[in-house]
Design a protein around this motif. Structure first.
Motif, PDB file in Angstrom:
ATOM      1  N   TYR A  10      44.421  52.309  44.727  1.00  0.00           N
ATOM      2  CA  TYR A  10      44.287  50.967  44.143  1.00  0.00           C
ATOM      3  C   TYR A  10      44.328  51.053  42.625  1.00  0.00           C
ATOM      4  CZ  TYR A  10      39.248  52.267  43.960  1.00  0.00           C
ATOM      5  OH  TYR A  10      38.048  52.900  43.736  1.00  0.00           O
ATOM      6  N   LEU A  11      44.581  49.897  42.011  1.00  0.00           N
ATOM      7  CA  LEU A  11      44.786  49.818  40.563  1.00  0.00           C
ATOM      8  C   LEU A  11      44.036  48.601  40.024  1.00  0.00           C
ATOM      9  CD1 LEU A  11      46.580  51.516  38.644  1.00  0.00           C
ATOM     10  CD2 LEU A  11      48.393  49.820  38.975  1.00  0.00           C
ATOM     11  N   PHE A  12      43.371  48.788  38.896  1.00  0.00           N
ATOM     12  CA  PHE A  12      42.695  47.666  38.236  1.00  0.00           C
ATOM     13  C   PHE A  12      43.699  46.963  37.327  1.00  0.00           C
ATOM     14  CE2 PHE A  12      39.303  50.593  39.347  1.00  0.00           C
ATOM     15  CZ  PHE A  12      38.336  49.738  39.875  1.00  0.00           C
ATOM     16  N   GLU A  13      43.845  45.660  37.523  1.00  0.00           N
ATOM     17  CA  GLU A  13      44.843  44.904  36.767  1.00  0.00           C
ATOM     18  C   GLU A  13      44.504  44.816  35.286  1.00  0.00           C
ATOM     19  OE1 GLU A  13      47.811  43.604  37.916  1.00  0.00           O
ATOM     20  OE2 GLU A  13      47.265  44.865  39.621  1.00  0.00           O
ATOM     21  N   ASN A  14      43.211  44.740  34.964  1.00  0.00           N
ATOM     22  CA  ASN A  14      42.806  44.511  33.564  1.00  0.00           C
ATOM     23  C   ASN A  14      42.309  45.769  32.855  1.00  0.00           C
ATOM     24  OD1 ASN A  14      43.394  41.744  33.888  1.00  0.00           O
ATOM     25  ND2 ASN A  14      41.416  41.442  34.888  1.00  0.00           N
ATOM     26  N   HIS A  15      42.430  46.907  33.513  1.00  0.00           N
ATOM     27  CA  HIS A  15      42.016  48.181  32.898  1.00  0.00           C
ATOM     28  C   HIS A  15      43.055  49.236  33.271  1.00  0.00           C
ATOM     29  CE1 HIS A  15      38.139  46.193  32.424  1.00  0.00           C
ATOM     30  NE2 HIS A  15      38.094  46.001  33.728  1.00  0.00           N
ATOM     31  N   ALA A  16      43.293  50.176  32.370  1.00  0.00           N
ATOM     32  CA  ALA A  16      44.251  51.254  32.664  1.00  0.00           C
ATOM     33  C   ALA A  16      43.545  52.348  33.468  1.00  0.00           C
ATOM     34  CB  ALA A  16      44.823  51.813  31.365  1.00  0.00           C
ATOM     35  N   VAL A  17      43.087  51.950  34.648  1.00  0.00           N
ATOM     36  CA  VAL A  17      42.324  52.854  35.509  1.00  0.00           C
ATOM     37  C   VAL A  17      42.858  52.710  36.932  1.00  0.00           C
ATOM     38  CG1 VAL A  17      40.026  53.365  36.483  1.00  0.00           C
ATOM     39  CG2 VAL A  17      40.241  52.654  34.081  1.00  0.00           C
ATOM     40  N   ARG A  18      42.995  53.860  37.601  1.00  0.00           N
ATOM     41  CA  ARG A  18      43.407  53.811  39.000  1.00  0.00           C
ATOM     42  C   ARG A  18      42.321  54.404  39.872  1.00  0.00           C
ATOM     43  NH1 ARG A  18      46.353  58.411  40.827  1.00  0.00           N
ATOM     44  NH2 ARG A  18      46.254  60.140  39.373  1.00  0.00           N
ATOM     45  N   GLY A  19      42.370  54.063  41.132  1.00  0.00           N
ATOM     46  CA  GLY A  19      41.360  54.556  42.052  1.00  0.00           C
ATOM     47  C   GLY A  19      41.972  54.983  43.369  1.00  0.00           C
ATOM     48  N   LEU A 212      32.355  46.431  45.859  1.00  0.00           N
ATOM     49  CA  LEU A 212      32.209  47.147  44.582  1.00  0.00           C
ATOM     50  C   LEU A 212      32.744  46.347  43.401  1.00  0.00           C
ATOM     51  CD1 LEU A 212      33.244  50.795  45.545  1.00  0.00           C
ATOM     52  CD2 LEU A 212      30.942  49.965  45.056  1.00  0.00           C
ATOM     53  N   TYR A 213      33.909  45.736  43.586  1.00  0.00           N
ATOM     54  CA  TYR A 213      34.648  45.210  42.429  1.00  0.00           C
ATOM     55  C   TYR A 213      35.014  43.730  42.567  1.00  0.00           C
ATOM     56  CZ  TYR A 213      35.662  50.294  42.410  1.00  0.00           C
ATOM     57  OH  TYR A 213      35.582  51.659  42.457  1.00  0.00           O
ATOM     58  N   HIS A 214      34.177  42.912  43.195  1.00  0.00           N
ATOM     59  CA  HIS A 214      34.594  41.530  43.452  1.00  0.00           C
ATOM     60  C   HIS A 214      34.815  40.721  42.172  1.00  0.00           C
ATOM     61  CE1 HIS A 214      30.143  41.675  43.702  1.00  0.00           C
ATOM     62  NE2 HIS A 214      30.216  40.569  43.002  1.00  0.00           N
ATOM     63  N   GLN A 215      34.309  41.225  41.026  1.00  0.00           N
ATOM     64  CA  GLN A 215      34.557  40.501  39.769  1.00  0.00           C
ATOM     65  C   GLN A 215      35.780  41.036  39.028  1.00  0.00           C
ATOM     66  OE1 GLN A 215      30.615  40.921  37.989  1.00  0.00           O
ATOM     67  NE2 GLN A 215      30.160  38.781  38.505  1.00  0.00           N
ATOM     68  N   GLU A 216      36.441  42.036  39.622  1.00  0.00           N
ATOM     69  CA  GLU A 216      37.637  42.622  39.006  1.00  0.00           C
ATOM     70  C   GLU A 216      38.877  42.207  39.797  1.00  0.00           C
ATOM     71  OE1 GLU A 216      37.591  44.462  36.291  1.00  0.00           O
ATOM     72  OE2 GLU A 216      35.412  44.646  36.118  1.00  0.00           O
ATOM     73  N   GLU A 217      40.033  42.301  39.140  1.00  0.00           N
ATOM     74  CA  GLU A 217      41.295  42.109  39.864  1.00  0.00           C
ATOM     75  C   GLU A 217      41.821  43.482  40.269  1.00  0.00           C
ATOM     76  OE1 GLU A 217      44.424  39.442  38.504  1.00  0.00           O
ATOM     77  OE2 GLU A 217      42.969  38.556  37.118  1.00  0.00           O
ATOM     78  N   VAL A 218      41.913  43.695  41.583  1.00  0.00           N
ATOM     79  CA  VAL A 218      42.296  45.006  42.102  1.00  0.00           C
ATOM     80  C   VAL A 218      43.502  44.861  43.025  1.00  0.00           C
ATOM     81  CG1 VAL A 218      41.520  47.026  43.419  1.00  0.00           C
ATOM     82  CG2 VAL A 218      39.888  45.773  42.008  1.00  0.00           C
ATOM     83  N   THR A 219      44.526  45.679  42.785  1.00  0.00           N
ATOM     84  CA  THR A 219      45.683  45.741  43.671  1.00  0.00           C
ATOM     85  C   THR A 219      45.516  46.957  44.577  1.00  0.00           C
ATOM     86  OG1 THR A 219      47.105  44.778  41.986  1.00  0.00           O
ATOM     87  CG2 THR A 219      48.202  45.921  43.798  1.00  0.00           C
ATOM     88  N   VAL A 220      45.566  46.727  45.891  1.00  0.00           N
ATOM     89  CA  VAL A 220      45.409  47.821  46.857  1.00  0.00           C
ATOM     90  C   VAL A 220      46.752  48.064  47.533  1.00  0.00           C
ATOM     91  CG1 VAL A 220      44.108  48.680  48.841  1.00  0.00           C
ATOM     92  CG2 VAL A 220      43.032  47.057  47.263  1.00  0.00           C
ATOM     93  N   TYR A 221      47.161  49.332  47.577  1.00  0.00           N
ATOM     94  CA  TYR A 221      48.463  49.691  48.157  1.00  0.00           C
ATOM     95  C   TYR A 221      48.315  50.068  49.630  1.00  0.00           C
ATOM     96  CZ  TYR A 221      49.755  49.591  43.283  1.00  0.00           C
ATOM     97  OH  TYR A 221      49.961  49.169  41.999  1.00  0.00           O
TER      98      TYR A 221
END
Length: 292
Positions: A10-19, A212-221
């Motif tokens: 997964y990838l955070f849309e508003n941060h240059a961080v991947r998970g 965990l991240y309901h306040q973040e925008e997360v793209t899950v592959y």
């Protein structure tokens, strides 16, 4: 296959961080089944399996990765081998008793972590780091800072779910060549740290990520299956016998009447008698003639 043994990127849309989020409960059970490992060794192999799966997913290549712990303690080797298809196998070797509740350092003693990356195409790479952290996760985070200079956090969890052993984990990593605010990364890591073991191994990945991240925008592959698979075979063992001096093979045959090859990873046995050995040598000779 259940949601348990899958890798989700997964990838955070508003941060240059991947998970990455992985659960490997079934695979862990298959790797440890029949070996009779003490509980601390089983747990460490579970963490090592989670970590190897997460590391495999960070690599953009076809090939293998091996993550191993070596030391002078009662546990002298623990190793997990995986590939880009998330096919995993592993084994531990002991040379003494291991007490319940033993820590990483108490089991391994003076040791180090070795990560070997073997692409199908290209150069083999090996990284070695001393076991300076108290946990496997800390040692791996140290490895990433030294070798990749990428802030990385690993959350490795083992426990029980519905009466069966369960293992899973999450990796967070700053994207290469991207400016990421350290506070943002630490904030995401702090959120991730709140995950409970039973949530991670018992709930579908999307639900875990929402919690965990309901306040973040997360793209899950799309997820990738993770499974236990040993690469041993009768043919491969035959290749090993081919590479040994003939006199050595003949000596074992004379003493034992057969050669019994055992795979530590999956417990398979491959037995060769004099007729089998003669056939292997004939095949080898025929192959040599074709080459010339």
């Amino acid at each position: 296959m259940s949601h348990q043994d899958k890798m989700h990127r997964y990838l955070f849309e508003n941060h240059a961080v991947r998970g990455e989020l992985v659960t490997v409960s079934q695979t862990w059970q298959e790797i440890t089944a029949g070996h009779g490992y003490p509980q601390p060794v089983q747990q460490l192999l579970g963490e090592l399996l989670v970590a190897t799966s997460l590391l495999t997913a960070t690599l953009k290549f076809d090939g293998d990765i091996t993550v191993q712990l070596q030391g002078d303690g009662a546990l002298n080797l623990a190793v997990i081998n995986g590939n880009n298809r998330q096919e995993m196998r592993g084994v531990a070797r002991m040379q003494g008793d291991i007490a319940p509740g033993s820590t990483l350092k108490e089991m391994v003693g003076n040791g180090y972590l070795v990560i070997t990356i073997s692409p199908t195409q290209g150069e083999r790479y090996q990284g070695v780091v001393g076991l300076e952290g108290e946990t496997l996760a800390e040692c791996l985070e140290d490895y990433f800072m030294r070798s990749e200079q990428l802030p990385t956090r690993l959350f490795l969890r083992t426990g029980e779910h519905e009466g069966k052993p369960g293992a899973g984990g999450i990796l967070l990593q700053v994207l290469p060549a991207q400016d990421t605010n350290a506070d943002d990364f630490n904030h995401l890591a702090t959120l991730t740290e709140t995950i409970k073991t039973e949530e991670l191994i018992g709930l579908p990945a999307n639900e875990v990520l929402w919690r965990l991240y309901h306040q973040e925008e997360v793209t899950v592959y799309d997820p990738q299956d993770v499974q236990f698979k040993c690469t041993c075979s009768r043919e491969r063992c035959g290749d090993v016998l081919k590479s040994l001096p003939q006199s050595e093979v003949d000596e074992i045959l004379a003493e034992e009447g057969k050669i019994d090859m055992h795979c530590d990873y999956c417990g398979s046995n491959y037995v060769y008698d004099a007729v089998d050995i003669a056939a292997i040598r004939n095949d080898s000779a025929a192959g040599d003639e074709q080459i010339h």
